[in-house]
Motif scaffolding. Structure first.
Motif, PDB file in Angstrom:
ATOM      1  N   SER A 199      27.071  35.641  29.433  1.00 15.48           N
ATOM      2  CA  SER A 199      26.423  36.605  30.152  1.00 15.48           C
ATOM      3  C   SER A 199      27.015  37.366  31.781  1.00 15.48           C
ATOM      4  CB  SER A 199      25.353  35.718  30.856  1.00 15.48           C
ATOM      5  OG  SER A 199      23.524  36.407  31.554  1.00 15.48           O
ATOM      6  N   VAL A 200      27.383  36.537  32.148  1.00 18.57           N
ATOM      7  CA  VAL A 200      27.923  36.780  33.589  1.00 18.57           C
ATOM      8  C   VAL A 200      29.422  37.838  33.106  1.00 18.57           C
ATOM      9  CG1 VAL A 200      29.292  36.226  35.517  1.00 18.57           C
ATOM     10  CG2 VAL A 200      27.489  34.364  35.356  1.00 18.57           C
ATOM     11  N   ALA A 201      29.736  37.806  31.616  1.00 15.49           N
ATOM     12  CA  ALA A 201      30.576  39.384  32.450  1.00 15.49           C
ATOM     13  C   ALA A 201      30.220  40.737  31.762  1.00 15.49           C
ATOM     14  CB  ALA A 201      31.791  38.313  30.684  1.00 15.49           C
ATOM     15  N   LYS A 202      28.600  40.407  31.060  1.00 16.93           N
ATOM     16  CA  LYS A 202      27.992  42.059  30.548  1.00 16.93           C
ATOM     17  C   LYS A 202      26.982  42.075  31.570  1.00 16.93           C
ATOM     18  CE  LYS A 202      28.266  40.848  26.040  1.00 16.93           C
ATOM     19  NZ  LYS A 202      27.636  40.827  24.475  1.00 16.93           N
ATOM     20  N   ASN A 203      27.308  41.199  32.987  1.00 17.02           N
ATOM     21  CA  ASN A 203      26.586  41.792  34.223  1.00 17.02           C
ATOM     22  C   ASN A 203      26.708  42.909  35.241  1.00 17.02           C
ATOM     23  OD1 ASN A 203      25.404  41.124  37.308  1.00 17.02           O
ATOM     24  ND2 ASN A 203      24.079  39.340  36.206  1.00 17.02           N
ATOM     25  N   PRO A 204      26.103  44.130  35.101  1.00 12.12           N
ATOM     26  CA  PRO A 204      25.813  44.744  36.209  1.00 12.12           C
ATOM     27  C   PRO A 204      26.663  44.856  38.110  1.00 12.12           C
ATOM     28  CG  PRO A 204      24.333  45.337  34.730  1.00 12.12           C
ATOM     29  CD  PRO A 204      24.628  44.065  34.432  1.00 12.12           C
ATOM     30  N   ALA A 205      25.733  43.547  37.726  1.00 13.29           N
ATOM     31  CA  ALA A 205      26.137  43.510  39.529  1.00 13.29           C
ATOM     32  C   ALA A 205      27.618  42.743  40.061  1.00 13.29           C
ATOM     33  CB  ALA A 205      25.768  42.768  39.728  1.00 13.29           C
ATOM     34  N   VAL A 206      28.082  41.811  38.346  1.00 15.43           N
ATOM     35  CA  VAL A 206      29.594  42.046  38.686  1.00 15.43           C
ATOM     36  C   VAL A 206      30.876  42.477  38.646  1.00 15.43           C
ATOM     37  CG1 VAL A 206      31.074  40.019  37.165  1.00 15.43           C
ATOM     38  CG2 VAL A 206      28.633  39.707  37.423  1.00 15.43           C
ATOM     39  N   ILE A 207      30.007  43.484  37.225  1.00 15.98           N
ATOM     40  CA  ILE A 207      30.979  44.499  36.840  1.00 15.98           C
ATOM     41  C   ILE A 207      31.655  45.715  38.848  1.00 15.98           C
ATOM     42  CG2 ILE A 207      31.344  46.893  35.521  1.00 15.98           C
ATOM     43  CD1 ILE A 207      29.895  45.325  33.700  1.00 15.98           C
ATOM     44  N   ASP A 208      30.291  45.375  38.993  1.00 11.15           N
ATOM     45  CA  ASP A 208      30.286  46.645  40.608  1.00 11.15           C
ATOM     46  C   ASP A 208      31.572  45.463  41.201  1.00 11.15           C
ATOM     47  OD1 ASP A 208      29.768  48.934  41.723  1.00 11.15           O
ATOM     48  OD2 ASP A 208      28.309  47.109  43.234  1.00 11.15           O
ATOM     49  N   ALA A 209      30.494  44.898  41.250  1.00 11.72           N
ATOM     50  CA  ALA A 209      31.773  43.739  42.445  1.00 11.72           C
ATOM     51  C   ALA A 209      33.294  43.971  42.204  1.00 11.72           C
ATOM     52  CB  ALA A 209      30.504  42.790  42.648  1.00 11.72           C
ATOM     53  N   TYR A 210      33.612  43.657  40.550  1.00 14.18           N
ATOM     54  CA  TYR A 210      34.706  43.634  40.703  1.00 14.18           C
ATOM     55  C   TYR A 210      35.587  45.586  40.514  1.00 14.18           C
ATOM     56  CZ  TYR A 210      35.528  38.981  39.808  1.00 14.18           C
ATOM     57  OH  TYR A 210      35.721  37.606  39.708  1.00 14.18           O
ATOM     58  N   LEU A 211      35.049  45.853  40.138  1.00 18.69           N
ATOM     59  CA  LEU A 211      34.935  47.868  40.406  1.00 18.69           C
ATOM     60  C   LEU A 211      35.309  48.440  41.449  1.00 18.69           C
ATOM     61  CD1 LEU A 211      33.578  48.804  36.909  1.00 18.69           C
ATOM     62  CD2 LEU A 211      36.048  48.829  37.058  1.00 18.69           C
ATOM     63  N   GLY A 212      34.052  48.276  42.369  1.00 16.10           N
ATOM     64  CA  GLY A 212      34.214  48.219  43.466  1.00 16.10           C
ATOM     65  C   GLY A 212      35.334  48.547  44.609  1.00 16.10           C
ATOM     66  N   ARG A 213      35.933  47.067  44.280  1.00 11.82           N
ATOM     67  CA  ARG A 213      36.123  46.295  45.061  1.00 11.82           C
ATOM     68  C   ARG A 213      37.886  47.086  44.423  1.00 11.82           C
ATOM     69  NH1 ARG A 213      37.757  42.485  48.168  1.00 11.82           N
ATOM     70  NH2 ARG A 213      36.058  42.978  49.047  1.00 11.82           N
ATOM     71  N   GLN A 214      38.099  47.694  43.032  1.00 10.58           N
ATOM     72  CA  GLN A 214      39.499  48.190  43.429  1.00 10.58           C
ATOM     73  C   GLN A 214      38.845  49.893  43.611  1.00 10.58           C
ATOM     74  OE1 GLN A 214      39.709  48.248  38.979  1.00 10.58           O
ATOM     75  NE2 GLN A 214      39.505  45.783  38.557  1.00 10.58           N
ATOM     76  N   HIS A 215      37.934  50.180  43.347  1.00 12.72           N
ATOM     77  CA  HIS A 215      38.070  51.610  44.162  1.00 12.72           C
ATOM     78  C   HIS A 215      37.927  52.001  45.219  1.00 12.72           C
ATOM     79  CE1 HIS A 215      34.677  52.148  40.208  1.00 12.72           C
ATOM     80  NE2 HIS A 215      36.043  52.068  40.329  1.00 12.72           N
ATOM     81  N   ASP A 216      38.130  51.145  46.141  1.00 10.93           N
ATOM     82  CA  ASP A 216      38.002  50.755  47.624  1.00 10.93           C
ATOM     83  C   ASP A 216      39.108  50.616  48.051  1.00 10.93           C
ATOM     84  OD1 ASP A 216      35.336  51.260  48.382  1.00 10.93           O
ATOM     85  OD2 ASP A 216      34.914  48.975  48.933  1.00 10.93           O
ATOM     86  N   GLU A 217      40.482  50.329  46.917  1.00 12.08           N
ATOM     87  CA  GLU A 217      42.128  50.453  47.154  1.00 12.08           C
ATOM     88  C   GLU A 217      42.513  51.373  47.478  1.00 12.08           C
ATOM     89  OE1 GLU A 217      43.258  47.766  45.074  1.00 12.08           O
ATOM     90  OE2 GLU A 217      42.790  46.325  45.554  1.00 12.08           O
TER      91      GLU A 217
END
Length: 281
Positions: free
Chosen positions: A258-276
């Motif tokens: 469930s967590v692996a598909k959660n938009p908030a989790v995806i955003d947390a990880y992708l957001g960190r990558q986009h900020d680099e």
């Protein structure tokens, strides 16, 4: 989610941050920790279900280790309180937290390199009579307890496949062996719950599977495990429940799938990558 009979109770729990659990061992309420103007941790509610493996995930800087440090007594919270097995632990020193049955390991291992592996193990045993000033010279009073401590240490070293290093200095161990020693030493306390901070970091593939087997075995024996991990294959493989942190707060909770598909989790990880910043050639 595993088929552990206790963890199956989580199947009916809502998939939302701060959700209450059927039988929580650790309960955290309103905990914050700031460093200057930075809020490293801001957790409204977190409950860890008894007898399960809970993974704490999130990008670097999410506050995972800081939360571990606060709960285990190695750092102090600015606000909030937490209980363990119904007992208040807020503000207690690390050694008092351990005496209550809550122990932790570190991402960077804390083995005492100039002591032998066995001596590292013996140091962790609780309530040693020989440590008291008045009894330290009365060897007959505590020698029976000492033998019991050595016996338990040898049993754990055998379990963690470190018996052949028993009398070697801890400083001679490989990084993976130090992880095993730190976990074995934590069990000398006979804890109810163990918190592992990135147990797989720096461990070679040959020892990774061994560590995973040890962690699941602890759960199967009735112990509660909470661990910080970045390897999602590990998280998906052994966790009963996953908590995701981002910018100091809990943004998602639920079973691994469930967590692996959660938009908030995806955003947390992708957001960190986009900020680099992008690499410039």
């Amino acid at each position: 989610m595993s088929d552990n009979p206790i963890s199956t109770a989580l199947a009916k729990v809502e998939r939302e941050p701060g959700v209450r659990k059927p039988d929580p061992l650790l309960v955290v309420d309103g905990v914050t920790r700031t460093f200057g103007g930075l809020t490293a941790v801001h957790v409204d509610t977190l409950e860890v279900q008894r007898g399960t493996i809970t993974a704490l995930i999130g990008p670097n800087g999410a506050g995972k280790t800081t939360l571990f440090n606060v709960i285990s007594g190695f750092d102090r919270a600015d606000t909030g309180h937490w209980t363990f097995d119904g007992q208040e632990l807020t503000g207690r020193a690390a050694h008092r937290v351990a005496r209550r049955g809550l122990v932790r390991t570190f991402q960077l291992t804390k083995t005492l390199s100039k002591l032998t592996v066995l001596e590292n193990m013996k140091l962790a045993a609780r309530h040693q009579r020989g440590e008291r000033m008045g009894l330290s010279m009365l060897w007959p009073v505590w020698r029976g307890q000492e033998r019991g401590i050595v016996r338990r240490a040898d049993e754990l070293l055998e379990r963690f496949r470190l018996s052949h290093m028993r009398d070697e200095y801890a400083g001679t161990l490989s990084g993976g062996q130090r992880k095993l020693l730190e976990m074995a030493r934590a069990l000398m306390v006979e804890p109810t719950m163990i918190m592992l901070d990135e147990p797989m970091a720096g461990v070679n593939p040959a020892l990774t599977q061994s560590l995973l087997e040890h962690i699941t075995a602890l759960r199967d024996e009735g112990m509660t495990v909470c661990f910080v991990e970045h390897d999602m294959d590990v998280v998906m493989g052994i966790s009963d429940w996953v908590v995701c942190m981002a910018e100091g707060s809990i943004v998602a909770e639920g079973p691994p799938q469930s967590v692996a598909k959660n938009p908030a989790v995806i955003d947390a990880y992708l957001g960190r990558q986009h900020d680099e910043p992008e690499n410039e050639g």
